[in-house]
Motif scaffolding. Sequence first.
Motif, PDB file in Angstrom:
ATOM      1  N   PHE A  30      -7.911  -7.276  14.692  1.00 26.78           N
ATOM      2  CA  PHE A  30      -6.343  -7.348  14.470  1.00 26.78           C
ATOM      3  C   PHE A  30      -5.706  -6.125  13.905  1.00 26.78           C
ATOM      4  CE2 PHE A  30      -2.443  -9.027  12.606  1.00 26.78           C
ATOM      5  CZ  PHE A  30      -1.743  -9.129  13.657  1.00 26.78           C
ATOM      6  N   PRO A  31      -5.985  -5.761  12.845  1.00 25.09           N
ATOM      7  CA  PRO A  31      -5.283  -4.537  12.104  1.00 25.09           C
ATOM      8  C   PRO A  31      -5.643  -3.361  12.930  1.00 25.09           C
ATOM      9  CG  PRO A  31      -6.923  -5.298  10.573  1.00 25.09           C
ATOM     10  CD  PRO A  31      -6.670  -6.707  11.701  1.00 25.09           C
ATOM     11  N   ALA A  43       1.899  -2.531   7.107  1.00 24.53           N
ATOM     12  CA  ALA A  43       1.530  -3.935   7.085  1.00 24.53           C
ATOM     13  C   ALA A  43       0.162  -4.562   7.596  1.00 24.53           C
ATOM     14  CB  ALA A  43       2.847  -4.537   7.946  1.00 24.53           C
ATOM     15  N   ALA A  44      -0.390  -4.077   8.656  1.00 27.47           N
ATOM     16  CA  ALA A  44      -1.472  -4.245   9.291  1.00 27.47           C
ATOM     17  C   ALA A  44      -2.528  -3.873   8.175  1.00 27.47           C
ATOM     18  CB  ALA A  44      -1.615  -3.641  10.777  1.00 27.47           C
ATOM     19  N   ALA A  45      -2.421  -2.650   7.771  1.00 26.40           N
ATOM     20  CA  ALA A  45      -3.540  -1.972   6.934  1.00 26.40           C
ATOM     21  C   ALA A  45      -3.487  -3.018   5.470  1.00 26.40           C
ATOM     22  CB  ALA A  45      -3.226  -0.600   6.518  1.00 26.40           C
ATOM     23  N   VAL A  46      -2.380  -3.021   4.939  1.00 24.65           N
ATOM     24  CA  VAL A  46      -2.503  -3.827   3.672  1.00 24.65           C
ATOM     25  C   VAL A  46      -2.497  -5.001   3.475  1.00 24.65           C
ATOM     26  CG1 VAL A  46      -1.045  -1.928   2.587  1.00 24.65           C
ATOM     27  CG2 VAL A  46       0.024  -4.230   3.705  1.00 24.65           C
ATOM     28  N   SER A  47      -2.589  -5.803   4.967  1.00 26.17           N
ATOM     29  CA  SER A  47      -2.801  -7.285   4.919  1.00 26.17           C
ATOM     30  C   SER A  47      -4.275  -7.690   4.767  1.00 26.17           C
ATOM     31  CB  SER A  47      -2.225  -7.817   6.314  1.00 26.17           C
ATOM     32  OG  SER A  47      -3.065  -7.253   7.530  1.00 26.17           O
ATOM     33  N   VAL A  48      -4.865  -6.505   5.014  1.00 26.39           N
ATOM     34  CA  VAL A  48      -6.623  -6.767   5.187  1.00 26.39           C
ATOM     35  C   VAL A  48      -6.831  -6.029   3.515  1.00 26.39           C
ATOM     36  CG1 VAL A  48      -8.862  -6.078   5.950  1.00 26.39           C
ATOM     37  CG2 VAL A  48      -6.812  -6.756   7.428  1.00 26.39           C
ATOM     38  N   THR A  49      -6.309  -5.094   3.201  1.00 25.87           N
ATOM     39  CA  THR A  49      -6.994  -4.237   1.945  1.00 25.87           C
ATOM     40  C   THR A  49      -6.416  -4.414   0.666  1.00 25.87           C
ATOM     41  OG1 THR A  49      -5.606  -2.304   2.332  1.00 25.87           O
ATOM     42  CG2 THR A  49      -7.641  -2.264   3.739  1.00 25.87           C
ATOM     43  N   GLY A  50      -5.119  -5.177   0.977  1.00 27.19           N
ATOM     44  CA  GLY A  50      -4.375  -5.197  -0.276  1.00 27.19           C
ATOM     45  C   GLY A  50      -3.624  -3.999  -0.623  1.00 27.19           C
TER      46      GLY A  50
END
Length: 318
Positions: A184-185, A236-243
């Motif tokens: 998804f991201p 938003a897509a990146a930090v939704s997974v990595t914090g």
Amino acid sequence: MAILTLAMTFLVIAFVSALTTGKYPISLADLCAGEPMAVRTFTILRLPRALMGLVGGFGLGVAGFVYQTVFRNPLASPDIIGVSSGASAGAAFAILFTSAASPSTTVFAFVGGLLAVCLSLGLTALSPVKEHSSIVLAGIAVHSLAQTFLMVLKLMADPEKQLASIEYWIMGSLAGVTASKIPFPVVIILFSSAVIFLLHRHVLALSVQEDEARMLGVSVQKTRFFVLFLATLTVAAAVSVTGLISFIGLLAPHTARLLTGHNRRSSCLLSGIIGSVLLLTADVLAKSLTAVELPVSIFTSLLGAPFLIYLILSERRS
């Protein structure tokens, strides 16, 4: 061209290092022989994590380039319109009311970041002053609201379990990345970055005065809102997974401009490549320097703080 080639070389080195570095040693011979533990470690842990570092860092670098170009400010970063604060609040909400290990944390973080930027852009649209400064002010207001909501959630959290999970998520890490989390991201980051590259002439036109941009045939307000939304979608897509990963969106584009000397498509591409190198390198250090894995943002902040001091001293001399 030589700079891009060198940057790609560093990127390959960083990516290979991310694949080969970890607590469990993996050799090429073990992988070729099909050794079960080596194959599982590589496919389940190392490869998804390295891919997320590669694509996530690229997206953060490109988004940082967009922010700095649109706001005509080398200190602009993805935090400027509240996306990171919104993602933090969304993740904390999911951890508090679902589970820290649940996929809902990623979903709520992504939605929280989008809600924050939509609110910022909505407030800007209602403002009688149609300048980029109004976006910054709206972002500050949304950031404050999201931080207030985050503090309320922290007060409600269980100090021994939920609060620790919230704080660890905010510090940022690639440790929790799995194969199921990255499609998804990655799709969103690659799609948004590709559209930004297609609109590179419009993006660069926003770096000049608004009257000049209009003379070039650019619809300033619509283009600004659209590219900011794409950049925020990427973050938003990146930090939704990595914090939260600090400073990459600030460091990568500024370094690219120092190397290329001006704004052009290669600067945007180089920003993404440098972002990938920074995130992959920070992840390698995070999982190799100590017995306990450290948050990635510790190392990106160690790079970012001296860089800000350098900018301050350079500005003072000029």
